[in-house]
Design a protein around this motif. Sequence first.
Motif, PDB file in Angstrom:
ATOM      1  N   THR A  12      71.719 114.838  78.304  1.00 43.48           N
ATOM      2  CA  THR A  12      72.273 114.410  77.035  1.00 43.48           C
ATOM      3  C   THR A  12      71.367 114.872  75.907  1.00 43.48           C
ATOM      4  O   THR A  12      70.172 114.644  75.920  1.00 43.48           O
ATOM      5  CB  THR A  12      72.418 112.884  76.996  1.00 43.48           C
ATOM      6  OG1 THR A  12      73.202 112.482  78.106  1.00 43.48           O
ATOM      7  CG2 THR A  12      73.086 112.451  75.719  1.00 43.48           C
ATOM      8  N   LYS A  16      73.864 117.035  70.096  1.00 42.59           N
ATOM      9  CA  LYS A  16      75.288 116.773  70.336  1.00 42.59           C
ATOM     10  C   LYS A  16      75.723 115.492  69.638  1.00 42.59           C
ATOM     11  O   LYS A  16      76.763 115.451  68.990  1.00 42.59           O
ATOM     12  CB  LYS A  16      75.537 116.667  71.839  1.00 42.59           C
ATOM     13  CG  LYS A  16      76.927 116.245  72.191  1.00 42.59           C
ATOM     14  CD  LYS A  16      77.040 115.947  73.672  1.00 42.59           C
ATOM     15  CE  LYS A  16      78.287 115.153  73.929  1.00 42.59           C
ATOM     16  NZ  LYS A  16      78.345 114.621  75.275  1.00 42.59           N
ATOM     17  N   ILE A  56      89.222 109.924  70.025  1.00 40.83           N
ATOM     18  CA  ILE A  56      88.989 110.847  71.131  1.00 40.83           C
ATOM     19  C   ILE A  56      87.531 111.305  71.138  1.00 40.83           C
ATOM     20  O   ILE A  56      86.891 111.374  72.192  1.00 40.83           O
ATOM     21  CB  ILE A  56      89.949 112.054  71.050  1.00 40.83           C
ATOM     22  CG1 ILE A  56      91.386 111.606  71.238  1.00 40.83           C
ATOM     23  CG2 ILE A  56      89.578 113.125  72.061  1.00 40.83           C
ATOM     24  CD1 ILE A  56      91.681 110.995  72.572  1.00 40.83           C
ATOM     25  N   LEU A  57      86.977 111.596  69.964  1.00 43.03           N
ATOM     26  CA  LEU A  57      85.566 111.991  69.884  1.00 43.03           C
ATOM     27  C   LEU A  57      84.637 110.884  70.382  1.00 43.03           C
ATOM     28  O   LEU A  57      83.679 111.140  71.115  1.00 43.03           O
ATOM     29  CB  LEU A  57      85.187 112.354  68.450  1.00 43.03           C
ATOM     30  CG  LEU A  57      85.502 113.764  67.982  1.00 43.03           C
ATOM     31  CD1 LEU A  57      85.230 113.891  66.496  1.00 43.03           C
ATOM     32  CD2 LEU A  57      84.680 114.768  68.757  1.00 43.03           C
ATOM     33  N   ILE A  59      85.412 108.405  72.454  1.00 45.48           N
ATOM     34  CA  ILE A  59      85.604 108.206  73.890  1.00 45.48           C
ATOM     35  C   ILE A  59      84.899 109.291  74.690  1.00 45.48           C
ATOM     36  O   ILE A  59      84.208 109.014  75.671  1.00 45.48           O
ATOM     37  CB  ILE A  59      87.105 108.143  74.219  1.00 45.48           C
ATOM     38  CG1 ILE A  59      87.702 106.845  73.685  1.00 45.48           C
ATOM     39  CG2 ILE A  59      87.352 108.272  75.717  1.00 45.48           C
ATOM     40  CD1 ILE A  59      89.212 106.819  73.710  1.00 45.48           C
ATOM     41  N   LYS A  60      85.056 110.533  74.274  1.00 35.20           N
ATOM     42  CA  LYS A  60      84.476 111.638  75.033  1.00 35.20           C
ATOM     43  C   LYS A  60      82.951 111.715  74.881  1.00 35.20           C
ATOM     44  O   LYS A  60      82.263 112.087  75.822  1.00 35.20           O
ATOM     45  CB  LYS A  60      85.084 112.974  74.595  1.00 35.20           C
ATOM     46  CG  LYS A  60      86.562 113.104  74.823  1.00 35.20           C
ATOM     47  CD  LYS A  60      86.868 113.411  76.239  1.00 35.20           C
ATOM     48  CE  LYS A  60      86.867 114.897  76.435  1.00 35.20           C
ATOM     49  NZ  LYS A  60      87.144 115.263  77.802  1.00 35.20           N
ATOM     50  N   SER A  61      82.434 111.368  73.714  1.00 31.04           N
ATOM     51  CA  SER A  61      81.008 111.562  73.455  1.00 31.04           C
ATOM     52  C   SER A  61      80.153 110.353  73.786  1.00 31.04           C
ATOM     53  O   SER A  61      79.101 110.482  74.406  1.00 31.04           O
ATOM     54  CB  SER A  61      80.788 111.925  71.992  1.00 31.04           C
ATOM     55  OG  SER A  61      81.477 113.104  71.695  1.00 31.04           O
ATOM     56  N   ASN A  64      81.211 108.260  77.548  1.00 27.99           N
ATOM     57  CA  ASN A  64      80.977 109.037  78.765  1.00 27.99           C
ATOM     58  C   ASN A  64      82.026 108.742  79.828  1.00 27.99           C
ATOM     59  O   ASN A  64      81.731 108.320  80.937  1.00 27.99           O
ATOM     60  CB  ASN A  64      79.575 108.791  79.306  1.00 27.99           C
ATOM     61  CG  ASN A  64      78.529 109.354  78.391  1.00 27.99           C
ATOM     62  OD1 ASN A  64      78.663 110.477  77.923  1.00 27.99           O
ATOM     63  ND2 ASN A  64      77.509 108.583  78.104  1.00 27.99           N
ATOM     64  N   ILE A  65      83.258 108.970  79.471  1.00 31.24           N
ATOM     65  CA  ILE A  65      84.390 108.655  80.322  1.00 31.24           C
ATOM     66  C   ILE A  65      84.414 109.502  81.588  1.00 31.24           C
ATOM     67  O   ILE A  65      84.989 109.101  82.596  1.00 31.24           O
ATOM     68  CB  ILE A  65      85.710 108.791  79.518  1.00 31.24           C
ATOM     69  CG1 ILE A  65      86.881 108.190  80.259  1.00 31.24           C
ATOM     70  CG2 ILE A  65      86.008 110.224  79.200  1.00 31.24           C
ATOM     71  CD1 ILE A  65      86.856 106.724  80.314  1.00 31.24           C
ATOM     72  N   LYS A  66      83.740 110.639  81.594  1.00 30.01           N
ATOM     73  CA  LYS A  66      83.770 111.491  82.778  1.00 30.01           C
ATOM     74  C   LYS A  66      83.019 110.878  83.955  1.00 30.01           C
ATOM     75  O   LYS A  66      83.243 111.264  85.092  1.00 30.01           O
ATOM     76  CB  LYS A  66      83.228 112.881  82.464  1.00 30.01           C
ATOM     77  CG  LYS A  66      81.797 112.918  82.027  1.00 30.01           C
ATOM     78  CD  LYS A  66      81.394 114.329  81.676  1.00 30.01           C
ATOM     79  CE  LYS A  66      80.011 114.341  81.064  1.00 30.01           C
ATOM     80  NZ  LYS A  66      79.630 115.678  80.662  1.00 30.01           N
ATOM     81  N   LYS A  73      89.883 104.898  83.610  1.00 23.49           N
ATOM     82  CA  LYS A  73      90.578 106.002  82.949  1.00 23.49           C
ATOM     83  C   LYS A  73      92.057 105.678  82.779  1.00 23.49           C
ATOM     84  O   LYS A  73      92.651 105.999  81.744  1.00 23.49           O
ATOM     85  CB  LYS A  73      90.403 107.288  83.742  1.00 23.49           C
ATOM     86  CG  LYS A  73      88.990 107.821  83.713  1.00 23.49           C
ATOM     87  CD  LYS A  73      88.857 109.071  84.540  1.00 23.49           C
ATOM     88  CE  LYS A  73      87.417 109.551  84.584  1.00 23.49           C
ATOM     89  NZ  LYS A  73      87.243 110.734  85.416  1.00 23.49           N
TER      90      LYS A  73
END
Length: 91
Positions: A12, A16, A56-57, A59-61, A64-66, A73
Amino acid sequence: MIDNYSEKWSNTSYIKYLIVWMALISLIVFSVVLYSFNFGLIGLFFSLSFAFIESILIIKSFMNIKFADLIFKLYLALGVISLLVIFLLVN
């Protein structure tokens, strides 16, 4: 388990986070400036679109939904779909 967790977070970058934060602030400023003019439904559409992009930004940043489980999800997708339906019903 702890080693696996630290490996996920070791790449990380603060750059970013800074870029995402600046994008969020600029989207908020664009949304406020656009809404200050009276564009009617077009202004509302763009403000809601900016809010969707911001979510969306985030959630994704930051969430760390991944790394999350599948059920989380699915709940997140259900929330986004519900929000989209609400946006469509408002218009």
